[in-house]
Design an enzyme around this catalytic site. Structure first.
Site, short mmCIF file in Angstrom:
data_model
loop_
_atom_site.label_atom_id
_atom_site.label_comp_id
_atom_site.label_asym_id
_atom_site.label_seq_id
_atom_site.Cartn_x
_atom_site.Cartn_y
_atom_site.Cartn_z
N GLY A 278 0.82 -1.20 0.00
CA GLY A 278 0.00 0.00 0.00
C GLY A 278 0.86 1.26 0.00
CB SER A 279 -0.06 4.71 0.90
OG SER A 279 -1.20 4.74 0.05
CB VAL A 280 4.41 1.96 3.48
CG1 VAL A 280 5.89 1.97 3.88
CG2 VAL A 280 3.54 2.09 4.73
CD GLN A 281 6.92 0.19 -2.90
OE1 GLN A 281 7.01 -0.40 -1.83
NE2 GLN A 281 7.84 0.11 -3.83
#
Length: 560
Positions: A278-281
């Site tokens: 998800g958005s940690v990427q």
């Protein structure tokens, strides 16, 4: 002197008459020789401060010579039941086994218990019971760090965790003793005795901090229950060295009783389970784009309400029309559309190469078994795959991979391979050399400073300050919420939530990454993973002597 000579002659006469029926004394002596393995002591495993996580305790295997025990089998069995438990029927078959002079009666009997058995047998004049060294592997802290340390099987060999990955080194080399034995099973005092001593196994000191590990494990178990997550993991890392300070799993198990746990809980999800981050990427994507000179934290982007990608349209988690965000605002507000627009500024092959540089799509080499490589699309991926992976879908990572990647980006751009081994010594206490990969630069120092500053902007929201703010320290991070792939239906069902954060922002020293899988009691990484991140960091930073922040946080600059 004459008495001594008569005694020796009588002994020789007994040997010839009783055993040398074919007149071959040498052959008779060979038949009386016994060989006994001397097990090497398995190496000890401790935490970074010497707390024992795995050790070996003295124990014996009880053996019998049935030619001596059979006549008194019932009485001997009663003694064994009194000290070892069970029923007489558990021991009688070994005590009366025909056509043999050796049988195992019980294994892994603690030394103190064996001593009590022998004492009572001697008091009752019951003979024929002997022993072999059969040490017991013990885990004094039960569940603590069990997914890291692992466990051993009935044969003393490692079956999970470090016990498995370092089994050969921990095991050492067994020794051997060959000696002469009398017919009654006793050693002949003046007989031959050849000893090849055992070489004990390597002792390992881990980077794990037992107190921080305990806090992370208890906190994770409670948080997972609160948000009704199926599983979870926490990785706490020293950003400067790559040392893993804690690695918690939920659910876990007791290393002393691995058979009581479900098989799926015996591994280590932080290194073995791959998931869409998800958005940690987006932290990794921003670092790649900025380091290639295609953006800065102030780059202005017109973000539409939808964007076409292949046959589908990408949207943000919140509904909006056309908005104006800077790169900083895109990361802080977690805009999928804005991230895609920035990622399209570099060739997709280049994005792939940068993610590989950050350690994705390959094992990190951490010293634990079964490490997953995760998944990256091929270098010549379709355009829509490039769009997806930029914001954390269409690829998979492990928690240790993602934690190490973020740590490398904020560590002045220098990546340290994650490690759980602080040091090792041989049986004599001599330090052994540990081979480690050399640190490598993944982005420039300027890029590192810029991305780290951008991560702090997530705290511009008042509600996020309460959830994610670390008291007395400037901090920053990135939330993650991803659709969860379900193997049972071969479809996306449920969600994985996460938060990766670092502190202090001025000079990041500690990273904590919380991942909760199949969450049913929350819909964002901030609300589900954030509180545990905050609690861990507020415990860890003072514990490691990290000085509180004295500068003001960076605010604003998200819109234009």
């Amino acid at each position: 002197m004459c008495a001594i000579m008569l005694s020796l002659c009588a002994g020789r006469l007994l040997q010839v008459q009783a055993f040398d029926t074919e007149g071959d004394a040498a052959a008779a002596t060979a038949r009386l020789q016994q060989a006994q393995t001397i097990p090497a002591a398995r190496g000890q495993i401790t935490d970074a401060y010497g707390t024992v996580l795995a050790t070996t305790e003295p124990a014996f295997a009880i053996t019998a010579d049935p030619t001596l025990t059979a006549p008194n089998a019932a009485a001997i069995a009663d003694v064994l039941v009194a000290h070892l438990g069970g029923e007489p029927a558990d021991y009688l078959p070994s005590l009366t086994k025909p056509n043999t002079r050796f049988a195992y009666v019980a294994k892994k009997v603690p030394a103190a218990t064996y001593a009590r058995v022998v004492a009572e047998l001697n008091d009752r004049d019951l003979s024929g019971i002997f022993r072999e060294v059969d040490p017991v592997r013990s885990y004094p802290n039960n569940e603590l760090a069990s997914n890291i340390v692992g466990f051993t099987g009935w044969d003393g060999k490692g079956q999970g965790g470090l016990e498995l990955s370092m089994n050969d080194q921990l095991t050492g080399t067994d020794g051997k003793e060959v000696y002469d034995q009398a017919p009654n099973g006793n050693r002949i005092p003046l007989g031959s005795n050849v000893l090849d001593p055992a070489v004990n196994g390597t002792n390992y000191q881990l980077t794990i901090d037992a107190e921080l590990q305990w806090m992370a494990e208890r906190g994770l178990a409670q948080q997972a229950k609160d948000v009704r997550a199926k599983t979870g993991t926490v990785v706490v890392m020293n950003i400067k060295t790559g040392e893993v300070l804690a690695m918690a799993n939920y659910p876990s198990f007791d290393s002393n009783k691995p058979g009581a746990a479900k098989p799926e809980h015996l591994g280590n999800r932080a290194v073995q389970s791959a998931y869409e981050p998800g958005s940690v990427q987006k932290v990794l994507t921003m670092a790649a784009v900025i380091d290639d000179g295609k953006a800065t934290d102030e780059t202005r982007v017109v973000v539409p309400g939808r964007i076409q990608s292949g046959d589908l349209k990408i949207k943000d988690v919140w509904e909006h029309g056309e908005i104006h965000l800077t790169s900083r605002g895109i990361l802080a507000k977690s805009s999928n559309i804005g991230t895609v627009l920035l990622a399209r500024q570099i060739p997709k092959q280049r994005l792939y190469d940068r993610l590989r540089d950050f350690g994705l799509g390959q094992p990190t080499g951490v010293e634990l078994p079964g490490e997953a490589a995760g998944y990256l699309p091929k270098r010549e991926m379709p355009d829509y795959s490039r769009d997806q992976i930029s914001f954390g879908q269409g690829l998979s990572v492990t928690a240790i991979q993602e934690a190490a990647a973020v740590a490398g980006i904020v560590n002045g751009g220098v990546y340290n391979s994650p490690t759980i081994v602080k040091g090792a010594t041989d049986a004599e206490g001599n330090a052994l050399e540990i081979e480690r990969p050399e640190p490598r630069r993944v982005v420039s120092a300027e890029t590192s400073t810029m991305v780290t500053s951008m991560m702090e902007s997530i705290l511009d929201r008042d509600d996020y300050t309460d959830l994610l703010g670390v008291e007395n320290y400037r901090s920053g991070g990135k939330t993650g919420t991803a659709q969860r792939y379900n193997d049972e239906c071969s479809c996306y069902r449920g969600r994985t939530t996460s938060y990766a954060g670092v502190a202090p922002i001025e000079n990041p020293e500690i990273l904590t990454y919380v991942v909760l899988d199949d969450v049913k009691g929350g819909d964002s990484g901030a609300k589900t993973a954030g509180p545990l991140y905050r609690d861990v960091m507020e415990f860890a930073l003072p514990r490691y002597g990290v000085m509180p922040s004295t500068t003001e946080p960076h605010t604003g600059g998200q819109e234009w």
